[in-house]
Write a protein that holds these residues in place. Structure first.
Motif, PDB file in Angstrom:
ATOM      1  N   LEU A  19       0.828  -1.213   0.000  1.00 41.24           N
ATOM      2  CA  LEU A  19       0.000   0.000   0.000  1.00 41.24           C
ATOM      3  C   LEU A  19       0.855   1.253   0.000  1.00 41.24           C
ATOM      4  O   LEU A  19       0.520   2.256  -0.646  1.00 41.24           O
ATOM      5  CB  LEU A  19      -0.933  -0.015   1.215  1.00 41.24           C
ATOM      6  CG  LEU A  19      -2.012  -1.090   1.207  1.00 41.24           C
ATOM      7  CD1 LEU A  19      -2.773  -1.100   2.531  1.00 41.24           C
ATOM      8  CD2 LEU A  19      -2.979  -0.884   0.044  1.00 41.24           C
ATOM      9  N   LYS A  20       1.988   1.213   0.695  1.00 44.09           N
ATOM     10  CA  LYS A  20       2.892   2.367   0.701  1.00 44.09           C
ATOM     11  C   LYS A  20       3.538   2.556  -0.674  1.00 44.09           C
ATOM     12  O   LYS A  20       3.680   3.689  -1.162  1.00 44.09           O
ATOM     13  CB  LYS A  20       3.957   2.191   1.778  1.00 44.09           C
ATOM     14  CG  LYS A  20       4.942   3.364   1.865  1.00 44.09           C
ATOM     15  CD  LYS A  20       4.261   4.661   2.253  1.00 44.09           C
ATOM     16  CE  LYS A  20       5.262   5.795   2.356  1.00 44.09           C
ATOM     17  NZ  LYS A  20       4.630   7.076   2.750  1.00 44.09           N
ATOM     18  N   ILE A  21       3.924   1.464  -1.320  1.00 49.97           N
ATOM     19  CA  ILE A  21       4.522   1.550  -2.652  1.00 49.97           C
ATOM     20  C   ILE A  21       3.571   2.253  -3.618  1.00 49.97           C
ATOM     21  O   ILE A  21       3.984   3.086  -4.428  1.00 49.97           O
ATOM     22  CB  ILE A  21       4.874   0.140  -3.173  1.00 49.97           C
ATOM     23  CG1 ILE A  21       6.090  -0.406  -2.418  1.00 49.97           C
ATOM     24  CG2 ILE A  21       5.160   0.156  -4.677  1.00 49.97           C
ATOM     25  CD1 ILE A  21       6.367  -1.875  -2.670  1.00 49.97           C
ATOM     26  N   LEU A  22       2.280   1.952  -3.508  1.00 48.81           N
ATOM     27  CA  LEU A  22       1.297   2.551  -4.413  1.00 48.81           C
ATOM     28  C   LEU A  22       1.182   4.057  -4.223  1.00 48.81           C
ATOM     29  O   LEU A  22       0.712   4.759  -5.131  1.00 48.81           O
ATOM     30  CB  LEU A  22      -0.076   1.913  -4.200  1.00 48.81           C
ATOM     31  CG  LEU A  22      -0.197   0.419  -4.477  1.00 48.81           C
ATOM     32  CD1 LEU A  22      -1.652  -0.014  -4.392  1.00 48.81           C
ATOM     33  CD2 LEU A  22       0.386   0.063  -5.835  1.00 48.81           C
ATOM     34  N   SER A  23       1.611   4.564  -3.070  1.00 50.26           N
ATOM     35  CA  SER A  23       1.483   5.999  -2.798  1.00 50.26           C
ATOM     36  C   SER A  23       2.707   6.798  -3.222  1.00 50.26           C
ATOM     37  O   SER A  23       2.670   8.027  -3.228  1.00 50.26           O
ATOM     38  CB  SER A  23       1.238   6.228  -1.296  1.00 50.26           C
ATOM     39  OG  SER A  23       2.436   6.046  -0.553  1.00 50.26           O
ATOM     40  N   LEU A  24       3.797   6.118  -3.592  1.00 42.88           N
ATOM     41  CA  LEU A  24       5.060   6.807  -3.879  1.00 42.88           C
ATOM     42  C   LEU A  24       5.230   7.047  -5.375  1.00 42.88           C
ATOM     43  O   LEU A  24       4.800   6.235  -6.200  1.00 42.88           O
ATOM     44  CB  LEU A  24       6.235   5.986  -3.348  1.00 42.88           C
ATOM     45  CG  LEU A  24       6.324   5.882  -1.825  1.00 42.88           C
ATOM     46  CD1 LEU A  24       7.404   4.883  -1.428  1.00 42.88           C
ATOM     47  CD2 LEU A  24       6.611   7.247  -1.210  1.00 42.88           C
ATOM     48  N   PRO A  25       5.873   8.157  -5.741  1.00 44.83           N
ATOM     49  CA  PRO A  25       6.117   8.432  -7.161  1.00 44.83           C
ATOM     50  C   PRO A  25       7.045   7.394  -7.761  1.00 44.83           C
ATOM     51  O   PRO A  25       7.992   6.950  -7.125  1.00 44.83           O
ATOM     52  CB  PRO A  25       6.787   9.808  -7.153  1.00 44.83           C
ATOM     53  CG  PRO A  25       6.482  10.386  -5.813  1.00 44.83           C
ATOM     54  CD  PRO A  25       6.372   9.230  -4.877  1.00 44.83           C
ATOM     55  N   TYR A  26       6.765   7.011  -8.998  1.00 42.55           N
ATOM     56  CA  TYR A  26       7.672   6.116  -9.689  1.00 42.55           C
ATOM     57  C   TYR A  26       7.491   6.263 -11.197  1.00 42.55           C
ATOM     58  O   TYR A  26       6.423   6.589 -11.688  1.00 42.55           O
ATOM     59  CB  TYR A  26       7.418   4.653  -9.310  1.00 42.55           C
ATOM     60  CG  TYR A  26       6.132   4.087  -9.895  1.00 42.55           C
ATOM     61  CD1 TYR A  26       6.122   3.466 -11.132  1.00 42.55           C
ATOM     62  CD2 TYR A  26       4.934   4.212  -9.215  1.00 42.55           C
ATOM     63  CE1 TYR A  26       4.953   2.973 -11.673  1.00 42.55           C
ATOM     64  CE2 TYR A  26       3.753   3.721  -9.753  1.00 42.55           C
ATOM     65  CZ  TYR A  26       3.766   3.101 -10.976  1.00 42.55           C
ATOM     66  OH  TYR A  26       2.602   2.616 -11.516  1.00 42.55           O
TER      67      TYR A  26
END
Length: 251
Positions: free
Chosen positions: A172-179
């Motif tokens: 869930l945290k990965i989905l919130s970070l820019p990439y």
């Protein structure tokens, strides 16, 4: 790290690199020292989308990544096929069962042999819940050398719920970070132009706001479309937003 300390660490992470380093360290403390995380927002019935658009995080060696990902073996991996149809935690014992029952396809057998050659033999796969039919994420947790699948099952029996929680929070945290993947990188000017368009500004408005000529603004938008591999500026705004590249707070 203790569970509470770890959860605090990753929820405060501001970059994928920071989060992934902490996650790899935490999983290694449980005995899973080789991880492979993948996420797509462009899944269809016959495809997982363009690999260039995948979010891939791994600490496997280059030889393994080249064979498994870049040569396309991942698409036939038995546990990936399981993850596409299920959610939650899946034991790799399933692979042994499929092989014993002679239910593996020729492609799946090639994946099995490739994994055996690289010591990827025992572990669990976590398939994450998604509210979109187009999106899917999963992580492969490979046990360290010397651990058997029986060892992994005993570990999961004792600590599996904590491990599942940790991976779900990390996802869930990965989905919130820019990439963006290396071939999908936007410059600051390209992102700024897309943001103004996303705010509903006309080309003339954007030119004034950015202090540029309309032709230069269109150049930035064209390069943004090319970087994101889309045909229209509207599609570029949508894709940049999906990748958390819109309205980024500069460090």
């Amino acid at each position: 790290m203790k569970l509470r300390e770890y959860l605090h660490c990753i929820t405060q992470a501001s970059t994928l690199e920071q989060l992934w380093a902490a996650h790899c360290e935490q999983m290694a403390s449980y005995g899973f020292n080789r991880l492979f995380y993948g996420y797509t927002r462009y899944r269809t019935e016959t495809s997982l989308g363009d690999p260039e658009d995948f979010v891939i995080l791994t600490n496997h060696g280059r030889d393994y990544v080249d064979g498994f990902l870049h040569k396309g073996l991942y698409f036939h991996a038995p546990m990936l096929r399981w993850a596409l149809q299920n959610e939650g935690a899946g034991s790799w014992r399933r692979i042994t069962q499929l092989r014993a029952a002679e239910q593996m396809t020729a492609e799946a057998r090639r994946v099995y042999e490739f994994n055996q050659a690289h010591g990827v033999t025992a572990g669990y796969t976590v398939s994450f819940h998604s509210t979109s039919l187009r999106a899917k994420g999963a992580i492969s947790l490979c046990a360290r050398a010397g651990m058997s699948q029986d060892d992994v099952e005993a570990l999961w029996e004792a600590q599996g719920q904590d491990i599942l929680l940790i991976n779900n929070v990390a996802h869930l945290k990965i989905l919130s970070l820019p990439y963006l993947t290396p071939n999908r990188t936007l410059t600051k000017r390209q992102r700024e132009a897309l943001q103004w368009v996303g705010d509903g500004k006309t080309m003339q408005d954007v030119a004034v706001l950015m202090g540029l000529t309309p032709a230069t603004v269109e150049k930035h938008l064209r390069l943004a479309r090319e970087a994101l591999a889309v045909e229209t500026t509207t599609q570029a705004v949508l894709k940049a937003a999906l990748h958390n590249q819109m309205f980024v707070i500069e460090a």
